[in-house]
Design a protein around this motif. Structure first.
Motif, PDB file in Angstrom:
ATOM      1  N   PRO A   1       4.890   3.405   7.240  1.00  0.00           N
ATOM      2  CA  PRO A   1       4.463   2.249   6.436  1.00  0.00           C
ATOM      3  C   PRO A   1       3.631   2.641   5.224  1.00  0.00           C
ATOM      4  O   PRO A   1       3.715   1.981   4.181  1.00  0.00           O
ATOM      5  CB  PRO A   1       3.664   1.390   7.422  1.00  0.00           C
ATOM      6  N   MET A   2       2.861   3.706   5.316  1.00  0.00           N
ATOM      7  CA  MET A   2       2.078   4.151   4.164  1.00  0.00           C
ATOM      8  C   MET A   2       3.005   4.566   3.023  1.00  0.00           C
ATOM      9  O   MET A   2       2.807   4.178   1.864  1.00  0.00           O
ATOM     10  CB  MET A   2       1.159   5.310   4.580  1.00  0.00           C
TER      11      MET A   2
ATOM     12  N   ALA B   1       5.232  -0.075  -4.433  1.00  0.00           N
ATOM     13  CA  ALA B   1       4.427  -0.087  -5.656  1.00  0.00           C
ATOM     14  C   ALA B   1       5.147   0.602  -6.811  1.00  0.00           C
ATOM     15  O   ALA B   1       4.534   0.913  -7.837  1.00  0.00           O
ATOM     16  CB  ALA B   1       3.073   0.587  -5.401  1.00  0.00           C
ATOM     17  N   GLU B   2       6.438   0.860  -6.617  1.00  0.00           N
ATOM     18  CA  GLU B   2       7.330   1.391  -7.649  1.00  0.00           C
ATOM     19  C   GLU B   2       7.105   2.861  -7.977  1.00  0.00           C
ATOM     20  O   GLU B   2       7.461   3.330  -9.052  1.00  0.00           O
ATOM     21  CB  GLU B   2       7.274   0.529  -8.917  1.00  0.00           C
ATOM     22  N   HIS B   3       6.509   3.589  -7.028  1.00  0.00           N
ATOM     23  CA  HIS B   3       6.472   5.042  -7.159  1.00  0.00           C
ATOM     24  C   HIS B   3       7.771   5.613  -6.591  1.00  0.00           C
ATOM     25  O   HIS B   3       8.432   4.978  -5.752  1.00  0.00           O
ATOM     26  CB  HIS B   3       5.273   5.619  -6.397  1.00  0.00           C
ATOM     27  N   THR B   4       8.137   6.783  -7.044  1.00  0.00           N
ATOM     28  CA  THR B   4       9.313   7.470  -6.508  1.00  0.00           C
ATOM     29  C   THR B   4       8.860   8.314  -5.328  1.00  0.00           C
ATOM     30  O   THR B   4       8.134   9.292  -5.500  1.00  0.00           O
ATOM     31  CB  THR B   4       9.950   8.366  -7.588  1.00  0.00           C
ATOM     32  N   VAL B   5       9.256   7.916  -4.120  1.00  0.00           N
ATOM     33  CA  VAL B   5       8.766   8.554  -2.898  1.00  0.00           C
ATOM     34  C   VAL B   5       9.922   9.260  -2.197  1.00  0.00           C
ATOM     35  O   VAL B   5      10.919   8.632  -1.818  1.00  0.00           O
ATOM     36  CB  VAL B   5       8.126   7.518  -1.954  1.00  0.00           C
TER      37      VAL B   5
ATOM     38  N   ALA C   1      -1.566  -2.248   4.865  1.00  0.00           N
ATOM     39  CA  ALA C   1      -2.180  -1.595   3.696  1.00  0.00           C
ATOM     40  C   ALA C   1      -3.674  -1.904   3.622  1.00  0.00           C
ATOM     41  O   ALA C   1      -4.226  -2.109   2.541  1.00  0.00           O
ATOM     42  CB  ALA C   1      -1.477  -2.003   2.403  1.00  0.00           C
ATOM     43  N   SER C   2      -4.320  -1.898   4.795  1.00  0.00           N
ATOM     44  CA  SER C   2      -5.749  -2.218   4.860  1.00  0.00           C
ATOM     45  C   SER C   2      -6.566  -1.067   5.414  1.00  0.00           C
ATOM     46  O   SER C   2      -7.659  -1.264   5.945  1.00  0.00           O
ATOM     47  CB  SER C   2      -5.955  -3.463   5.733  1.00  0.00           C
ATOM     48  N   LEU C   3      -6.051   0.148   5.304  1.00  0.00           N
ATOM     49  CA  LEU C   3      -6.731   1.319   5.850  1.00  0.00           C
ATOM     50  C   LEU C   3      -8.074   1.563   5.175  1.00  0.00           C
ATOM     51  O   LEU C   3      -8.271   1.236   4.005  1.00  0.00           O
ATOM     52  CB  LEU C   3      -5.852   2.560   5.689  1.00  0.00           C
TER      53      LEU C   3
ATOM     54  N   LEU D   1      -4.000   5.596  -3.444  1.00  0.00           N
ATOM     55  CA  LEU D   1      -4.689   5.240  -2.203  1.00  0.00           C
ATOM     56  C   LEU D   1      -4.866   3.731  -2.089  1.00  0.00           C
ATOM     57  O   LEU D   1      -4.829   3.177  -0.986  1.00  0.00           O
ATOM     58  CB  LEU D   1      -6.052   5.947  -2.140  1.00  0.00           C
ATOM     59  N   GLU D   2      -5.033   3.071  -3.224  1.00  0.00           N
ATOM     60  CA  GLU D   2      -5.197   1.616  -3.219  1.00  0.00           C
ATOM     61  C   GLU D   2      -3.930   0.891  -2.775  1.00  0.00           C
ATOM     62  O   GLU D   2      -3.997  -0.278  -2.373  1.00  0.00           O
ATOM     63  CB  GLU D   2      -5.627   1.137  -4.602  1.00  0.00           C
ATOM     64  N   ALA D   3      -2.788   1.568  -2.833  1.00  0.00           N
ATOM     65  CA  ALA D   3      -1.550   0.975  -2.332  1.00  0.00           C
ATOM     66  C   ALA D   3      -1.478   1.032  -0.812  1.00  0.00           C
ATOM     67  O   ALA D   3      -0.648   0.355  -0.202  1.00  0.00           O
ATOM     68  CB  ALA D   3      -0.338   1.696  -2.930  1.00  0.00           C
ATOM     69  N   MET D   4      -2.363   1.829  -0.200  1.00  0.00           N
ATOM     70  CA  MET D   4      -2.317   2.030   1.247  1.00  0.00           C
ATOM     71  C   MET D   4      -3.554   1.522   1.971  1.00  0.00           C
ATOM     72  O   MET D   4      -3.523   1.336   3.191  1.00  0.00           O
ATOM     73  CB  MET D   4      -2.131   3.525   1.553  1.00  0.00           C
TER      74      MET D   4
END
Length: 291
Positions: free
Chosen positions: A14-15, A22-26, A130-132, A150-153
């Motif tokens: 999920p992370m 968030a539209e990053h290429t993962v 996403a509240s870690l 990190l703010e996305a996770m």
């Protein structure tokens, strides 16, 4: 950004999915193919190896079970440091020994690769929502570069000090969490032993000075004896060992931590290692002859 994500377990998947959303290429890799498939379904792409995931990545994130896996993936042949481009940022979100994080940062610096240790708290639920809580060790400028990711996770993201500091804070987190689980378990056994409805009693505790996140999230499942893992006893056993080793290295006495460490070890010895860490309740029941 172009991100390589290694370690797609119950929290890593999920992370990584949040980063893809968030539209990053993962580009993700895990030894379990089904985990990679879940990331692909969430908008990421599959890597065939660690080196494949790292190739060309601006940021590499690792979320692995323990320090041997981090050492293998990061320092080993075909690993992150061998495969990452100079200037890349490695964010290790695993929970491991502080000394391993410090050593990784030292070796990485020789290869012009930046490193943060950024362990997390919040379990599977926090990863999915996403509240870690993320505690980060490393240089200020690297933290600033990583913070948008990190703010996305997570929601609580704090730079706590130099390399290894994130792991020390995570050890402190785990000893507190373990202690609270042990005490909530004892409260349930006490109330039930006295003929009081434990669910009602915990509702009262959750509204007073004894209020805490574990009561908020787990009191109903503990009273019902539902221990599906959000964070396994096996992993908490590892984390308590990290806390005790850090205490020895710092030459400080943590007597309550020692007791909780033994309770977690007992849960594991009883065969409960695959259960949620709230299953510490089962140890107290066993000691009380109520198993």
């Amino acid at each position: 950004m172009k991100i390589g994500f290694i370690g797609l377990g119950i929290m890593g998947t999920p992370m990584a999915a949040h980063l893809a959303a968030a539209e990053h290429t993962v580009r993700g890799y895990d030894v379990v193919p089904e985990a990679v498939d879940k990331l692909v379904a969430a908008g990421g792409s599959a890597a065939k190896s660690v080196a494949d995931a790292v190739d060309g990545a601006e940021v590499v994130i690792t979320m692995l079970p323990n320090h041997p896996q981090v050492e293998q993936v990061v320092l080993g042949e075909g690993g992150v440091l061998e495969s990452a481009k100079p200037g890349a940022l490695l964010v290790d979100m695993s929970t491991i020994r502080p000394e391993t994080s410090i050593e990784v940062a030292k070796v990485a610096a020789e290869k012009d690769i930046r490193v943060l240790d950024a362990p997390v708290s919040g379990g599977e639920a926090g990863a999915k929502q996403a509240s870690l809580s993320i505690m980060v060790g490393g240089e200020d400028w690297d933290f600033a570069a990583a913070k948008p990711l990190l703010e996305a996770m997570g929601k609580t993201i704090v730079h706590v000090g130099p390399h290894g500091a994130g792991q020390v804070v995570k050890a402190a987190n785990q000893l507190v969490v373990g202690g609270i689980y042990a005490l909530v378990g004892e409260a349930i056994v006490l109330m039930e032993g006295c003929g009081v409805d434990a669910g009602t009693g915990l509702d009262v505790l959750a509204g007073g000075l004894a209020a805490n996140r574990i009561l908020d999230l787990k009191r109903e499942s503990m009273v019902a004896r539902r221990f599906e893992p959000g964070f396994r006893i096996d992993l908490h056993h590892k984390d308590m060992g990290i806390a005790m080793a850090a205490a020895r290295q710092a030459d400080v006495s943590l007597p309550m931590t020692g007791l909780v460490t033994q309770l977690v070890a007992a849960a594991r010895a009883m065969g409960h290692g695959s259960l949620d860490h709230s299953a510490l309740l089962k140890v107290t029941e066993q000691l009380s002859g109520r198993a």
